[in-house]
Write a protein that holds these residues in place. Structure first.
Motif, PDB file in Angstrom:
ATOM      1  N   VAL A  86       0.826  -1.214   0.000  1.00 45.20           N
ATOM      2  CA  VAL A  86       0.000   0.000   0.000  1.00 45.20           C
ATOM      3  C   VAL A  86       0.860   1.264   0.000  1.00 45.20           C
ATOM      4  O   VAL A  86       0.361   2.343  -0.293  1.00 45.20           O
ATOM      5  N   PHE A  87       2.140   1.115   0.313  1.00 51.20           N
ATOM      6  CA  PHE A  87       3.068   2.237   0.248  1.00 51.20           C
ATOM      7  C   PHE A  87       3.671   2.369  -1.145  1.00 51.20           C
ATOM      8  O   PHE A  87       4.370   3.313  -1.432  1.00 51.20           O
ATOM      9  N   GLY A  88       3.438   1.395  -2.002  1.00 50.75           N
ATOM     10  CA  GLY A  88       3.954   1.419  -3.365  1.00 50.75           C
ATOM     11  C   GLY A  88       5.224   0.616  -3.512  1.00 50.75           C
ATOM     12  O   GLY A  88       6.063   0.577  -2.616  1.00 50.75           O
ATOM     13  N   LYS A  89       5.336  -0.049  -4.608  1.00 53.30           N
ATOM     14  CA  LYS A  89       6.510  -0.822  -5.005  1.00 53.30           C
ATOM     15  C   LYS A  89       6.858  -1.952  -4.059  1.00 53.30           C
ATOM     16  O   LYS A  89       7.826  -2.654  -4.273  1.00 53.30           O
ATOM     17  N   GLY A  90       6.103  -2.153  -2.988  1.00 53.94           N
ATOM     18  CA  GLY A  90       6.319  -3.294  -2.119  1.00 53.94           C
ATOM     19  C   GLY A  90       7.540  -3.250  -1.225  1.00 53.94           C
ATOM     20  O   GLY A  90       7.937  -4.257  -0.674  1.00 53.94           O
ATOM     21  N   TYR A  91       8.166  -2.081  -1.088  1.00 57.12           N
ATOM     22  CA  TYR A  91       9.345  -1.987  -0.242  1.00 57.12           C
ATOM     23  C   TYR A  91       8.945  -1.836   1.220  1.00 57.12           C
ATOM     24  O   TYR A  91       8.109  -1.006   1.560  1.00 57.12           O
ATOM     25  N   VAL A  92       9.559  -2.617   2.088  1.00 54.91           N
ATOM     26  CA  VAL A  92       9.223  -2.541   3.508  1.00 54.91           C
ATOM     27  C   VAL A  92       9.858  -1.338   4.184  1.00 54.91           C
ATOM     28  O   VAL A  92       9.478  -0.988   5.293  1.00 54.91           O
ATOM     29  N   ARG A  93      10.809  -0.678   3.519  1.00 56.76           N
ATOM     30  CA  ARG A  93      11.465   0.470   4.159  1.00 56.76           C
ATOM     31  C   ARG A  93      10.496   1.607   4.431  1.00 56.76           C
ATOM     32  O   ARG A  93      10.604   2.286   5.443  1.00 56.76           O
ATOM     33  N   ALA A  94       9.560   1.862   3.532  1.00 55.97           N
ATOM     34  CA  ALA A  94       8.644   2.994   3.713  1.00 55.97           C
ATOM     35  C   ALA A  94       7.766   2.833   4.954  1.00 55.97           C
ATOM     36  O   ALA A  94       7.738   3.735   5.800  1.00 55.97           O
ATOM     37  N   PRO A  95       7.056   1.708   5.109  1.00 50.86           N
ATOM     38  CA  PRO A  95       6.257   1.598   6.344  1.00 50.86           C
ATOM     39  C   PRO A  95       7.127   1.490   7.592  1.00 50.86           C
ATOM     40  O   PRO A  95       6.747   1.989   8.655  1.00 50.86           O
ATOM     41  N   ALA A  96       8.284   0.879   7.467  1.00 49.49           N
ATOM     42  CA  ALA A  96       9.172   0.773   8.631  1.00 49.49           C
ATOM     43  C   ALA A  96       9.645   2.149   9.081  1.00 49.49           C
ATOM     44  O   ALA A  96       9.651   2.455  10.276  1.00 49.49           O
ATOM     45  N   ALA A  97      10.003   2.996   8.119  1.00 51.82           N
ATOM     46  CA  ALA A  97      10.441   4.352   8.455  1.00 51.82           C
ATOM     47  C   ALA A  97       9.296   5.150   9.061  1.00 51.82           C
ATOM     48  O   ALA A  97       9.497   5.916  10.015  1.00 51.82           O
ATOM     49  N   ARG A  98       8.103   4.993   8.518  1.00 50.49           N
ATOM     50  CA  ARG A  98       6.943   5.722   9.056  1.00 50.49           C
ATOM     51  C   ARG A  98       6.644   5.263  10.481  1.00 50.49           C
ATOM     52  O   ARG A  98       6.376   6.082  11.357  1.00 50.49           O
ATOM     53  N   LEU A  99       6.681   3.968  10.711  1.00 54.15           N
ATOM     54  CA  LEU A  99       6.462   3.450  12.067  1.00 54.15           C
ATOM     55  C   LEU A  99       7.514   3.971  13.034  1.00 54.15           C
ATOM     56  O   LEU A  99       7.198   4.351  14.162  1.00 54.15           O
ATOM     57  N   GLU A 100       8.752   4.000  12.590  1.00 52.07           N
ATOM     58  CA  GLU A 100       9.829   4.511  13.446  1.00 52.07           C
ATOM     59  C   GLU A 100       9.553   5.964  13.827  1.00 52.07           C
ATOM     60  O   GLU A 100       9.679   6.355  14.990  1.00 52.07           O
ATOM     61  N   LYS A 101       9.147   6.767  12.855  1.00 54.50           N
ATOM     62  CA  LYS A 101       8.842   8.173  13.128  1.00 54.50           C
ATOM     63  C   LYS A 101       7.653   8.295  14.088  1.00 54.50           C
ATOM     64  O   LYS A 101       7.678   9.090  15.028  1.00 54.50           O
ATOM     65  N   LEU A 102       6.618   7.506  13.858  1.00 50.77           N
ATOM     66  CA  LEU A 102       5.440   7.552  14.732  1.00 50.77           C
ATOM     67  C   LEU A 102       5.791   7.128  16.150  1.00 50.77           C
ATOM     68  O   LEU A 102       5.302   7.713  17.117  1.00 50.77           O
ATOM     69  N   HIS A 103       6.645   6.126  16.279  1.00 51.50           N
ATOM     70  CA  HIS A 103       6.995   5.626  17.609  1.00 51.50           C
ATOM     71  C   HIS A 103       7.849   6.604  18.400  1.00 51.50           C
ATOM     72  O   HIS A 103       8.025   6.439  19.606  1.00 51.50           O
ATOM     73  N   ARG A 104       8.354   7.651  17.757  1.00 52.22           N
ATOM     74  CA  ARG A 104       9.048   8.702  18.507  1.00 52.22           C
ATOM     75  C   ARG A 104       8.050   9.526  19.319  1.00 52.22           C
ATOM     76  O   ARG A 104       8.418  10.152  20.308  1.00 52.22           O
ATOM     77  N   GLU A 105       6.780   9.540  18.876  1.00 52.50           N
ATOM     78  CA  GLU A 105       5.737  10.302  19.582  1.00 52.50           C
ATOM     79  C   GLU A 105       4.815   9.416  20.413  1.00 52.50           C
ATOM     80  O   GLU A 105       4.390   9.816  21.490  1.00 52.50           O
ATOM     81  N   VAL A 106       4.481   8.263  19.880  1.00 54.05           N
ATOM     82  CA  VAL A 106       3.508   7.394  20.549  1.00 54.05           C
ATOM     83  C   VAL A 106       3.967   5.941  20.455  1.00 54.05           C
ATOM     84  O   VAL A 106       4.752   5.586  19.585  1.00 54.05           O
ATOM     85  N   LEU A 107       3.431   5.116  21.339  1.00 53.02           N
ATOM     86  CA  LEU A 107       3.776   3.702  21.327  1.00 53.02           C
ATOM     87  C   LEU A 107       2.666   2.822  20.777  1.00 53.02           C
ATOM     88  O   LEU A 107       2.905   1.665  20.467  1.00 53.02           O
ATOM     89  N   SER A 108       1.457   3.380  20.671  1.00 50.67           N
ATOM     90  CA  SER A 108       0.344   2.546  20.232  1.00 50.67           C
ATOM     91  C   SER A 108      -0.673   3.365  19.448  1.00 50.67           C
ATOM     92  O   SER A 108      -0.654   4.601  19.469  1.00 50.67           O
ATOM     93  N   ALA A 109      -1.578   2.662  18.784  1.00 53.49           N
ATOM     94  CA  ALA A 109      -2.658   3.318  18.048  1.00 53.49           C
ATOM     95  C   ALA A 109      -3.555   4.101  19.006  1.00 53.49           C
ATOM     96  O   ALA A 109      -4.020   5.192  18.683  1.00 53.49           O
ATOM     97  N   ASP A 110      -3.781   3.563  20.197  1.00 45.74           N
ATOM     98  CA  ASP A 110      -4.598   4.270  21.190  1.00 45.74           C
ATOM     99  C   ASP A 110      -3.947   5.581  21.612  1.00 45.74           C
ATOM    100  O   ASP A 110      -4.611   6.607  21.743  1.00 45.74           O
TER     101      ASP A 110
END
Length: 125
Positions: A86-110
């Protein structure tokens, strides 16, 4: 309230399908209709500026919804390989990088949802 579709096969199985509140096809249809109105001189610059503001707010809301859904999918057990297309081209780096950035602010979806609630009630400058 999320849009919930229950096609016959899913309804018979007792399942439901949750879909996004807006689709690319709906946006394109709106864009084509609005472009025709602009070409016909039916919209003023002020009206278009107001719509621009609404679209920028909606864009931010969609990005936040995407981030929350990414976090929730991981918490539900989705792998980066499953998410990557869903991030395009099937590379896992894009969602992994986004998760890493998000986890700097929050630890969970809640926690992310709570952060969005707080930001929604903060006064704008």
């Amino acid at each position: 309230m999320p849009s919930v579709d229950a096609p016959n096969s899913l309804a018979e199985a007792g399942e439901r399908r949750v879909s996004a509140p807006v689709t690319a096809a709906a946006v394109l249809a709106w864009l084509e209709e609005t472009a025709e109105a602009v070409a016909a001189g039916e919209l003023t610059a002020e009206e278009l500026i107001a719509v621009l503001g609404e679209l920028r707010q909606a864009s931010t809301a969609c990005a936040n919804a995407s981030d929350w859904t990414l976090l929730a999918a991981r918490e539900a057990g989705a792998s980066l390989r499953q998410i990557a297309p869903v991030f395009g081209k099937g590379y896992v780096r894009a969602p992994a990088a986004r998760l890493e950035k998000l986890h700097r602010e929050v630890l969970s979806a809640d926690q992310f949802l709570e952060l969005m609630r707080r930001r929604a009630t903060e006064p704008t400058v």
